[in-house]
Design a protein around this motif. Structure first.
Motif, PDB file in Angstrom:
ATOM      1  N   UNK A 104       0.768  -1.256   0.033  1.00 53.92           N
ATOM      2  CA  UNK A 104      -0.116  -0.109  -0.049  1.00 53.92           C
ATOM      3  C   UNK A 104       1.107   1.368  -0.009  1.00 53.92           C
ATOM      4  N   UNK A 105       0.745   2.089  -0.977  1.00 49.54           N
ATOM      5  CA  UNK A 105       1.313   3.213  -1.325  1.00 49.54           C
ATOM      6  C   UNK A 105       0.678   4.286  -1.115  1.00 49.54           C
ATOM      7  N   UNK A 106       1.192   5.344  -0.529  1.00 51.69           N
ATOM      8  CA  UNK A 106       0.480   6.615  -0.218  1.00 51.69           C
ATOM      9  C   UNK A 106       0.541   7.596  -1.555  1.00 51.69           C
ATOM     10  N   UNK A 107      -0.774   7.937  -2.086  1.00 45.84           N
ATOM     11  CA  UNK A 107      -0.807   8.734  -3.195  1.00 45.84           C
ATOM     12  C   UNK A 107      -1.534   9.999  -3.050  1.00 45.84           C
ATOM     13  N   UNK A 108      -2.020  10.247  -2.155  1.00 46.63           N
ATOM     14  CA  UNK A 108      -2.770  11.454  -1.885  1.00 46.63           C
ATOM     15  C   UNK A 108      -2.994  11.814  -0.197  1.00 46.63           C
ATOM     16  N   UNK A 109      -2.773  12.866   0.155  1.00 45.79           N
ATOM     17  CA  UNK A 109      -3.004  13.137   1.291  1.00 45.79           C
ATOM     18  C   UNK A 109      -3.495  14.681   1.765  1.00 45.79           C
ATOM     19  N   UNK A 110      -4.241  14.861   2.819  1.00 43.53           N
ATOM     20  CA  UNK A 110      -4.553  16.215   3.418  1.00 43.53           C
ATOM     21  C   UNK A 110      -4.426  16.081   4.772  1.00 43.53           C
TER      22      UNK A 110
END
Length: 515
Positions: free
Chosen positions: A194-200
């Protein structure tokens, strides 16, 4: 509770209870993902029963299920009308229907499951689209409905995957009041991670990898809330400053593509079950949009690979290969058969280009190769590769050609004649000149397409290729040397003289020099 609506509690065999609010309408119940209410029990039929909600009453009908439907403890036959609280048994799943606003979940007590690492306060089957809640919070529900109608168009209009990931997350944060932060993680096909692709906010957001993995593996959405216990997960959530969070998998055709999560660092009960159902709806749209964009990217990559690959083939062969590609028959693999190999090398190239800059060298190669490549295609040949100032071509592959020796020799003669025409033009412009030495040999090779789907290449392997290279090495400027097997196939069509070439390690080779 609104008129013409009711609440149902679904208790699955594993003890987890789900709650749905239903408005007036028909709801099929069963194991089929297309049902409005999806049950997971193996003893539940694909379309088991139908619930019809009316004004102040509801109807229940068994749809010919294999295990039957029990209503109020009695077997249900046909459709029956009800007005009060009713318990249905569908295989091992129990559904309690309450026409009024419930005071508590059926069976009494708290329905949330307390665990050592915190509390899962609500669960929902992420594979079921269910029914979007419309009771209560009318203004928020209206905004969410408006967003859901618009989401497919918004997602479809964003062709860039990184921006699409961020757009999905932005929309979720905007319409879930308790969501202060969020993240979207995608599973990489190559590694399964699982790879981070977007964040806020952007950067390195606080994420509970344990809960993210649970959502991905269980394919369930859930709300996690800190209950003050000292479990390992609870402690890590304290360190991450997460009081409550929602975690929903992105599912596409039964496969987990990623996880969408939001959290609140301040409030313990920031999310309602309606928020979870809404997030599941968005996740379905998001998974569809991401899968579609990945498919489009794959198609574009395959088209680029195919265009690069087709550049080595004649126009006639390109059409056949394109048809194979459309039918899914253009796959890695090879076969053995007899073909004819032609190898052409520019004589005097190293000497002619010694004092030239790189741009002039490339221009010179293009000047010769554009003409020679066109002639190879005209004679139904395939360019296997360019090797510096040499060309390796094959006749009789990838499509069979019973006249491959004759086509290869005719091509060699046409190439020699074309070199003379190109050289006259280059001489008139004061440009450096080269001649071609050509070797042709016929024999069995392994030929076909090798490599991965994203980098497929045509190639030929075998001793025939090596011998064609020896004949090419032995040919002087302007000469064409044929191997004995090629000469045997074409001696009635061309004139040639017996010729011997010496090799350093393999002794003398018998050849035929074309007049």
């Amino acid at each position: 509770m609104m008129p013409g609506s009711l609440t149902i509690f679904i208790r699955e065999p594993d003890g987890v209870t789900r709650k749905h609010r239903l408005v007036a309408g028909e709801y099929d119940i069963g194991r089929d993902p297309g049902c409005a209410i999806v049950l997971r029990g193996e003893d539940v039929s694909r379309r088991h029963a139908r619930l019809t909600v009316g004004e102040g009453h509801f109807w229940v009908e068994d749809l010919g299920s294999s295990t039957g439907t029990s209503a109020g403890g009695e077997p249900l036959t046909g459709a029956r009308r009800w007005t009060g609280i009713l318990t249905l048994q569908l295989g091992s799943a129990t559904i309690t229907i309450e026409p009024g606003e419930p005071a508590a979940a059926p069976g009494g007590g708290e329905r949330a499951r307390t665990e050592a690492e915190g509390r899962i306060t609500a669960r929902a089957d992420a594979a079921s689209r269910g029914q979007l809640p419309v009771a209560g919070l009318a203004s928020q529900t209206a905004r969410r409905l408006e967003m859901l109608y618009d989401l497919p168009l918004q997602f479809a209009s964003e062709p860039d995957l990184p921006r699409l990931y961020q757009l999905i997350l932005d929309r979720v944060i905007a319409l879930i009041a308790g969501a202060k932060r969020g993240a979207l993680l995608v599973i990489e096909p190559a590694t399964g991670k699982l790879v981070l692709r977007a964040s806020l906010p952007a950067g390195d957001p606080p994420i509970s990898r344990t809960l993210v993995r649970r959502a991905a593996e269980d394919q369930q959405g859930f709300i996690w809330s800190d209950d003050g216990q000292d479990g390992e997960v609870a402690q890590s959530m304290v360190r991450l400053s997460i009081r409550t969070g929602m975690y929903v998998p992105l599912l596409w055709k039964g496969r987990t593509m990623g996880v969408l999560c939001v959290d609140n660092p301040e409030r313990r009960n920031a999310f309602l079950e309606d928020d979870l159902q809404f997030l599941i709806f968005v996740a379905h749209y998001a998974a569809s949009a991401v899968a579609n964009q990945l498919l489009q990217d794959d198609i574009e990559q395959n088209n680029r690979t195919l265009q690069n690959l087709l550049g080595n083939f004649s126009p006639k062969l390109r059409g056949k290969l394109l048809q194979k590609s459309r039918e899914g028959r253009l796959q890695p693999g090879g076969e053995k058969s007899e073909v004819t190999i032609l190898m052409s090398d520019l004589r005097g190239f190293t000497r002619a280009t010694a004092a030239m800059d790189s741009e002039a060298v490339v221009e010179m190669l293009n000047d010769y190769f554009s003409v020679l490549g066109s002639i190879i295609f005209q004679h139904d040949g395939t360019i296997d590769k360019f090797i510096g100032d040499a060309i390796l071509a094959v006749f009789g592959s990838p499509e069979p050609d019973p006249d491959h020796p004759r086509h290869a020799v005719a091509c060699a003669v046409a190439m020699r004649d074309a070199m003379a025409v190109v050289n006259r033009r280059r001489r008139d412009h004061g440009l450096p000149l080269c001649e071609a030495g050509i070797g042709v040999h016929t024999g069995e090779v392994l030929h076909g397409f090798i490599g991965a789907a994203e980098r497929l290449e045509f190639t030929v392997i075998g001793d025939t290729v090596n011998k064609a290279s020896r004949y090419c090495d032995g040919a002087k400027a302007g000469q064409i040397l044929l191997g004995p097997s090629t000469w045997a196939a074409v001696q009635g069509c061309v004139k040639a003289q017996a010729h011997t070439i010496g090799t350093k390690h393999e002794g003398d080779f018998q050849a035929y020099l074309v007049d």
